[in-house]
Design an enzyme around this catalytic site. Structure first.
Site, PDB file in Angstrom:
ATOM      1  N   ASP A  99       0.872  -1.173   0.000  1.00 50.75           N
ATOM      2  CA  ASP A  99       0.000   0.000   0.000  1.00 50.75           C
ATOM      3  C   ASP A  99       0.910   1.226   0.000  1.00 50.75           C
ATOM      4  O   ASP A  99       2.059   1.150   0.449  1.00 50.75           O
ATOM      5  CB  ASP A  99      -0.872  -0.018   1.261  1.00 50.75           C
ATOM      6  N   ASP A 124      -1.405  -0.654   6.067  1.00 50.21           N
ATOM      7  CA  ASP A 124      -1.623  -0.126   7.410  1.00 50.21           C
ATOM      8  C   ASP A 124      -3.051   0.337   7.657  1.00 50.21           C
ATOM      9  O   ASP A 124      -3.413   0.627   8.791  1.00 50.21           O
ATOM     10  CB  ASP A 124      -0.686   1.052   7.674  1.00 50.21           C
ATOM     11  N   ASP A 149      -6.847  -1.746   3.618  1.00 49.25           N
ATOM     12  CA  ASP A 149      -5.895  -2.801   3.271  1.00 49.25           C
ATOM     13  C   ASP A 149      -6.292  -4.157   3.850  1.00 49.25           C
ATOM     14  O   ASP A 149      -5.711  -5.181   3.486  1.00 49.25           O
ATOM     15  CB  ASP A 149      -4.495  -2.443   3.787  1.00 49.25           C
TER      16      ASP A 149
END
Length: 639
Positions: free
Chosen positions: A337, A535, A539
């Site tokens: 990410d 995080d 996600d």
């Protein structure tokens, strides 16, 4: 607490609370008590008190083996197939029948401890669903005939209009019918820059309304929102078994059947075919049951795994179970990410380009004065930048917030406008300083324009900066032959700029959580074993879908609960360390497995040849167990 519980005496309530607290740890407590009883039995035996020693070992059998015996029997009945639990219990009973209580008790203890740790890991993995539920609002302000009333989100229907106030999370998916605001959509898209919303703009459940009150028309029932789909994706991904799990299950059934079939044959065939006495036949069958039990095989994996997990914890790498540590050694590609993972997760001022007749300090003083009254993340970043450079500012003489566009006010004796290009004049903004804004945007930066009574006064560029350790982490992974990919909700231009700066192999832009999962499945098809690093709440589905999910320690609770591995200090280079540790563990596990199987096979053959008696068989069997444990413990000091 229910009314019945409230009516109970305080002491009884405390007892109930205590029992609830220890219930998830019941198996581990039983295993520990079993181990203590083994130690007690050994002390009794050492002092010549055999009756007391046998009693202690018997209690160890019952307390340590009850849960696994119950599980093995119930699973055998339900699935109509044998399992290792049943074999271990029979092996322990067999050792007791021929008088070797200690060996049987140790066998029960090791297996009980293993089962307790598996149960603990399973319980931990279920918490992310409740964490997701806590984030999704349960109530909303329903607007009907000019009145507002609080209702449960499940009672909302498509077409209803709700009011969402500043600071509240949006309870359902819908579209804005009245009002202007700025919404933090990081929970859905992962994008760090809040998005302005006006009439007809789409909004999502679980996102945060930052600045203004808006009226939203419900477009989807609460059970079908994008946020609810995230929850469903997590549940679906976690219910899928990995190939290694399926292989272990198949191996378990085959192993137990073979051992029990051979033991059954050993109980009578040697008597008729080889002329052994019934006593010798039964004795050899019991020896076979003991030496063929997978005690050494269990010890081949668990001590090495726990040692590697402890080693990782000291380095700031938290593994949630041995299977994830094992899978990490097979990683061929890692998806990252962007926001909060590769980058810091908050916009920072990178460039301030001012008109020739102005100084940077004067411009920032005016901008900070006006932006100090706004809670927009970009405004706060500008104020922080001015404070960092020790530029004094004061409250503006006048301020007006133009929702969705920017702010205007009076500071330093002049009127200023700060906001988007369209707010200050699109053509003038884009032509300012030879089109510098376009160049800044091409490098992945967000631009904010400042206008005074003379026209465009400045352009301020902001960017979610890459973490200092990101480049090093990616280089280390690429040295390990791992392909790196960035999945982000950013637009193509911003994503490309970030990917080039970080040195990542490939990137995929404009990803919603569903897209991330789809792209991750495609990576799994292409590379086999893939990890995901993230995080945020958005996600979570991807972390659950990946073969190995890795979360940043400062990320959301959902990401931490969903992930298989957590970097406790947000230190990306630790990923490469974890992979190296995993590969070393795999080498040690392979050594242990080959050694333990070899010893078991030698003991089995020696038993058939009547070349090993039970004491030597136990010494060989337990000795191999000790050796593989010691080999596994080397990982405690692995570099």
């Amino acid at each position: 607490m229910t009314s019945e519980a409230k009516a109970l005496p305080v002491r009884t309530q405390k007892e109930i609370g205590w029992l609830k607290a220890i219930k998830p740890h019941a198996e581990l407590i039983a295993a520990i008590i079993s181990g203590l009883l083994i130690l007690t039995g050994w002390l009794f035996s050492h002092n010549g008190e055999q009756a007391a020693a046998v009693t202690s070992y018997l209690l160890s059998f019952v307390i340590g083996g009850f849960a696994k015996a119950k599980e093995g029997i119930e699973e055998t009945i339900a699935e109509k197939k044998l399992n290792v639990e049943l074999l271990m219990i029979l092996a322990a009973i067999g050792s007791a029948i021929i008088g070797y209580w200690a060996e049987g008790a140790i066998l029960i203890f090791i297996f009980a401890l293993s089962g307790a740790l598996e149960t603990y890991t399973m319980n931990k993995s279920q918490k992310e669903i409740s964490s997701l539920m806590d984030i999704q609002p349960e109530e909303a302000w329903l607007v009907s005939d000019g009145d507002e009333r609080r209702v449960h989100v499940s009672s909302l229907s498509i077409g209803d209009v709700i009011l969402v106030k500043p600071g509240e999370r949006i309870p359902v998916d819908g579209s804005v019918v009245k009002g202007h605001t700025t919404i933090d959509e990081a929970a859905i898209t992962g994008e760090s820059i809040p998005v302005s919303k006006q009439q007809d703009a789409e909004v999502f459940a679980g996102t945060v309304n930052l600045t203004g009150s808006v009226y939203v028309e419900v477009t989807k029932p609460s059970s079908e929102t994008l946020f609810q789909k995230i929850i469903d994706l997590v549940q679906s991904a976690q219910s899928e078994k990995s190939p290694s799990q399926l292989f272990i299950e198949r191996f378990e059934g085959t192993y137990v059947k073979i051992v029990l079939a051979i033991v059954a044959l050993m109980m009578f065939l040697p008597h008729f075919l080889l002329g052994w006495s019934w006593t010798e036949t039964f004795y050899r069958a019991m020896v076979l049951l003991v030496v063929a039990s997978p005690c050494a095989l269990v010890a081949s994996i668990m001590p090495a795994t726990l040692s590697a997990i402890s080693n990782g914890a000291r380095r700031g790498i938290l593994f949630k179970g041995g299977v994830h540590l094992e899978n990490l050694s097979h990683i061929k590609a890692i998806a990252f990410d962007k926001t909060g993972t590769l980058t810091k997760g908050a916009p920072e001022v990178t460039d301030v380009v001012v008109r020739d007749d102005l100084s940077v300090d004067d411009l920032l003083a005016a901008a900070a004065s006006i932006e100090s009254q706004s809670n927009h993340p970009l405004a706060q970043s500008i104020v922080r930048y001015a404070e960092k450079h020790q530029i004094p500012y004061s409250a503006p003489d006048q301020l007006e917030d133009v929702a969705g566009w920017g702010v205007k006010g009076i500071a330093l004796g002049k009127e200023w406008k700060i906001g988007k290009a369209d707010f200050v004049g699109k053509e003038a903004a884009h032509s300012f300083y030879r089109g510098v804004a376009k160049q800044l945007a091409a490098s992945g930066k967000t631009t904010v324009f400042v206008e005074d009574d003379q026209g465009i006064a400045a352009v301020i560029a902001l960017k979610d900066l890459i973490r200092e350790e990101t480049k090093q982490a990616l280089e280390l992974l690429q040295q390990e032959g791992i392909h790196t990919v960035m999945l982000t909700g950013d637009n193509e231009m911003t994503a490309k700029a970030i990917a080039e700066e970080a040195g990542i192999d490939t990137f995929i832009a404009e990803c919603l959580p569903k897209h991330k999962v789809d792209h991750l499945k495609g990576l799994i098809d292409d590379y086999g074993t893939v990890a995901m690093v993230g995080d945020g709440i958005n996600d979570a589905p991807a972390l659950a879908t990946a073969n190995v999910g890795i979360a940043m320690g400062e990320g959301s609770d959902v990401a931490l609960e969903t992930a298989d591995i957590v970097l406790m200090k947000n230190d990306l280079p630790k990923i490469a360390e974890a992979i190296r540790l995993s590969k070393k563990m795999q080498r040690i596990v392979k050594q242990n497995v080959i050694f333990s199987i070899t010893v078991i096979m030698l003991l089995i053959i020696s038993n058939f040849l009547q070349a090993v008696d039970l004491p030597f068989g136990v010494i060989g069997h337990e000795g191999s167990t000790i050796l593989v444990i010691l080999n596994g413990l080397r990982l405690l000091k692995a570099e």
